[in-house]
Write a protein that holds these residues in place. Structure first.
Motif, PDB file in Angstrom:
ATOM      1  N   ASP A  50      10.709  35.925  50.978  1.00  9.53           N
ATOM      2  CA  ASP A  50      12.156  36.121  50.907  1.00  9.53           C
ATOM      3  C   ASP A  50      12.929  34.839  50.579  1.00  9.53           C
ATOM      4  N   SER A  67      14.733  33.460  46.833  1.00 11.46           N
ATOM      5  CA  SER A  67      16.183  33.286  46.923  1.00 11.46           C
ATOM      6  C   SER A  67      16.590  31.882  46.490  1.00 11.46           C
ATOM      7  N   SER A 127      16.270  40.051  39.083  1.00 17.36           N
ATOM      8  CA  SER A 127      16.485  38.633  39.385  1.00 17.36           C
ATOM      9  C   SER A 127      17.385  37.990  38.329  1.00 17.36           C
ATOM     10  N   MET A 153      24.292  33.695  46.156  1.00 16.84           N
ATOM     11  CA  MET A 153      22.890  34.064  46.338  1.00 16.84           C
ATOM     12  C   MET A 153      22.760  35.120  47.425  1.00 16.84           C
ATOM     13  N   GLU A 203      22.149  39.421  46.955  1.00 13.25           N
ATOM     14  CA  GLU A 203      20.951  40.030  47.532  1.00 13.25           C
ATOM     15  C   GLU A 203      21.282  41.084  48.577  1.00 13.25           C
ATOM     16  N   GLY A 236      14.700  39.025  49.478  1.00 15.58           N
ATOM     17  CA  GLY A 236      15.637  37.917  49.462  1.00 15.58           C
ATOM     18  C   GLY A 236      16.238  37.671  50.826  1.00 15.58           C
TER      19      GLY A 236
END
Length: 254
Positions: free
Chosen positions: A53, A57, A116, A188, A192, A199
């Motif tokens: 995760d 990220s 992504s 970010m 997510e 993430g």
């Protein structure tokens, strides 16, 4: 003995101690003690959640941050250098800059899918603006006499840009990059939380939805540690790049 550098650590320790005490006194289960969050964090590390995760990220945040800041610097200095472009591009820039970055997420999901690449694009689209605007304003603020002297000395436009404009705008650009770094981390997490299956943002949101409060706070701690590490690395980079500027201004570290 100078104890001033220890003040921040003492304050942080006091806040964590207060968190521990408040968590142990809480009867709702929604605010677990700091020690529970740490134990959950250790369990996440042992289970490999940080690899599955956190690292992806961080990679997406870094990619979006680099794309956004590099484009922002390039476009900002270019727009500031060619002043005649201002009437044509300023209204559009101000309009786009005023749109909150999270508002473009639904459009990005429809256009690019929950990939992504979409998340990197959203992060870059958010990180670009502080650097772009700073580049435009800092380039236009360069003293025209410096440019005239460089041209009289026989320097062509590329040399003037490299030896006069860029050193003059670099402090403002790096200050804007620091702001863009925080924006990239925020986007970010937000990106997510929408149409994601992995993430750090997804981990935090899923923990909240399942009332796994210790895991949720562990994810927040990881996010804070990630931001702290990235900021420290950037500070070292900034100090190295702007060493001449700090010396010129008489800035002393510590």
């Amino acid at each position: 003995m100078n104890l001033r550098p220890l003040t921040g650590y003492a304050v942080a320790g006091a806040l964590l101690a207060g968190w521990e005490v408040a968590g142990r006194r809480s009867e709702t289960g929604l605010f677990p003690p700091f020690s529970d969050a740490v134990r959950e964090l250790v369990a996440m590390v042992e289970a490999g959640s940080l690899v599955t995760d956190v690292l992806p990220s961080a990679g997406r945040a870094l990619a979006g941050f680099l794309i956004g800041t590099l484009l922002g610097a390039l476009l900002g200095v270019t727009a500031g250098w060619f002043r005649g472009l201002d009437p044509w591009i300023r209204p559009g820039l101000e309009f786009l800059r005023a749109i909150p970055p999270p508002a473009v997420l639904p459009v990005a999901v429809l256009a690019l899918g929950a990939t992504s690449g979409m998340r990197i694009a959203v992060i870059a689209a958010a990180a670009i603006w502080p650097v772009l605007i700073a580049g435009v304003d800092a380039t236009r603020a360069v003293e025209p006499r410096y440019v005239d002297v460089a041209r009289i000395s026989g320097l062509g436009p590329p040399a003037v840009l490299r030896r006069v404009i860029l050193p003059a705008v670099l402090p403002a650009l790096l200050a804007a990059v620091r702001v863009a770094l925080g924006i990239a981390l925020i986007m970010m997490v937000i990106s997510e939380m929408i149409a994601a299956t992995s993430g750090l943002g997804y981990l935090i949101l899923q923990a909240q939805r399942t009332y796994a409060m210790a895991q949720m706070y562990a994810g927040i701690i990881v996010l804070g540690l990630l931001a702290l590490a990235v900021t420290a690395v950037f500070a070292l980079f900034e100090r190295r790049i702007l060493g001449w500027y700090r010396g010129q201004k008489g800035i002393v570290d510590g």
